[in-house]
Design a protein around this motif. Structure first.
Motif, mmCIF file in Angstrom:
data_model
loop_
_atom_site.group_PDB
_atom_site.id
_atom_site.type_symbol
_atom_site.label_atom_id
_atom_site.label_comp_id
_atom_site.label_asym_id
_atom_site.label_seq_id
_atom_site.Cartn_x
_atom_site.Cartn_y
_atom_site.Cartn_z
ATOM 1 N N ARG A 37 83.874 -77.342 28.309
ATOM 2 C CA ARG A 37 84.280 -77.712 29.664
ATOM 3 C C ARG A 37 83.677 -76.709 30.632
ATOM 4 O O ARG A 37 83.670 -75.508 30.383
ATOM 5 N N ARG A 38 83.179 -77.184 31.717
ATOM 6 C CA ARG A 38 82.500 -76.342 32.692
ATOM 7 C C ARG A 38 83.409 -76.129 33.896
ATOM 8 O O ARG A 38 83.889 -77.086 34.492
ATOM 9 N N GLN A 39 83.631 -74.855 34.194
ATOM 10 C CA GLN A 39 84.388 -74.518 35.398
ATOM 11 C C GLN A 39 83.615 -73.483 36.198
ATOM 12 O O GLN A 39 84.183 -72.589 36.791
ATOM 13 N N GLY A 40 82.336 -73.561 36.152
ATOM 14 C CA GLY A 40 81.509 -72.623 36.901
ATOM 15 C C GLY A 40 81.219 -71.375 36.089
ATOM 16 O O GLY A 40 81.195 -71.381 34.870
ATOM 17 N N ALA A 41 81.030 -70.281 36.795
ATOM 18 C CA ALA A 41 80.652 -69.019 36.145
ATOM 19 C C ALA A 41 81.815 -68.412 35.382
ATOM 20 O O ALA A 41 81.617 -67.685 34.409
ATOM 21 N N ALA A 42 83.051 -68.700 35.782
ATOM 22 C CA ALA A 42 84.209 -68.105 35.126
ATOM 23 C C ALA A 42 84.304 -68.528 33.672
ATOM 24 O O ALA A 42 84.712 -67.748 32.811
ATOM 25 N N SER A 43 83.929 -69.762 33.357
ATOM 26 C CA SER A 43 84.012 -70.219 31.967
ATOM 27 C C SER A 43 82.977 -69.532 31.092
ATOM 28 O O SER A 43 83.160 -69.435 29.881
ATOM 29 N N GLN A 44 81.916 -69.062 31.681
ATOM 30 C CA GLN A 44 80.899 -68.372 30.906
ATOM 31 C C GLN A 44 81.287 -66.918 30.635
ATOM 32 O O GLN A 44 80.907 -66.345 29.637
ATOM 33 N N VAL A 45 82.050 -66.307 31.537
ATOM 34 C CA VAL A 45 82.397 -64.897 31.406
ATOM 35 C C VAL A 45 83.681 -64.723 30.612
ATOM 36 O O VAL A 45 83.757 -63.893 29.710
ATOM 37 N N PHE A 46 84.715 -65.483 30.932
ATOM 38 C CA PHE A 46 86.018 -65.302 30.305
ATOM 39 C C PHE A 46 86.168 -66.208 29.091
ATOM 40 O O PHE A 46 85.739 -67.353 29.096
ATOM 41 N N VAL A 47 86.782 -65.659 28.040
ATOM 42 C CA VAL A 47 87.040 -66.439 26.835
ATOM 43 C C VAL A 47 88.549 -66.523 26.658
ATOM 44 O O VAL A 47 89.294 -65.716 27.216
ATOM 45 N N PRO A 48 89.032 -67.474 25.869
ATOM 46 C CA PRO A 48 90.486 -67.560 25.645
ATOM 47 C C PRO A 48 91.012 -66.294 24.984
ATOM 48 O O PRO A 48 90.301 -65.577 24.274
ATOM 49 N N GLU A 49 92.297 -66.049 25.208
ATOM 50 C CA GLU A 49 92.917 -64.805 24.728
ATOM 51 C C GLU A 49 92.884 -64.717 23.208
ATOM 52 O O GLU A 49 92.658 -63.644 22.650
#
Length: 132
Positions: A37-49
């Protein structure tokens, strides 16, 4: 003038490539087996806990070989420190020996010169000095 045309053409080509590069996601081949799922740059930097904690748990464990290497390194450092201290102690002993030997030689020379002066001094003439 041909080099100015070549430079202008190069600059235009570079600008054209840079302007269209924003549409291209990457040069690598994507794996479409799992949809993301794409949510911009945040999805590329942050991973699930859960993924992050699993990553750090996995990275936190070290092999026994690591601890063996650390122990060997501590031993080598200790041995080199001991060798350095021994060399320094031997050097100090040798320097003290040389200093005592030099002092003894100087004392013997001084005594010999004194005896020579006493033997050759007849008491009638004052001692000759180089300075007047």
């Amino acid at each position: 003038m041909t080099w100015t045309r070549a430079l202008a053409l190069f600059v235009l080509a570079t600008l054209l490539i840079l302007s269209f590069s924003s549409f291209v996601e990457s040069a690598a081949v994507r794996d479409d087996s799992e949809p993301r799922r794409r949510q911009g740059a945040a999805s590329q930097v942050f991973v699930p806990e859960a993924d992050a904690s699993a990553f750090f748990r996995r990275r936190g464990r070290r092999s026994t070989r690591y601890y063996e290497l650390q122990a060997e390194q501590r031993l080598k450092i200790g041995q080199s420190e001991q060798r350095r201290e021994d060399n320094e102690e031997q050097r100090n002993k040798y320097e003290n020996y040389l200093e005592e030997e030099r002092d003894e030689i100087n004392e013997r020379t001084r005594e010999t010169n004194e005896q020579f002066r006493e033997y050759h001094y007849d008491g009638l003439q004052p001692r000759y000095y180089w300075f007047h």
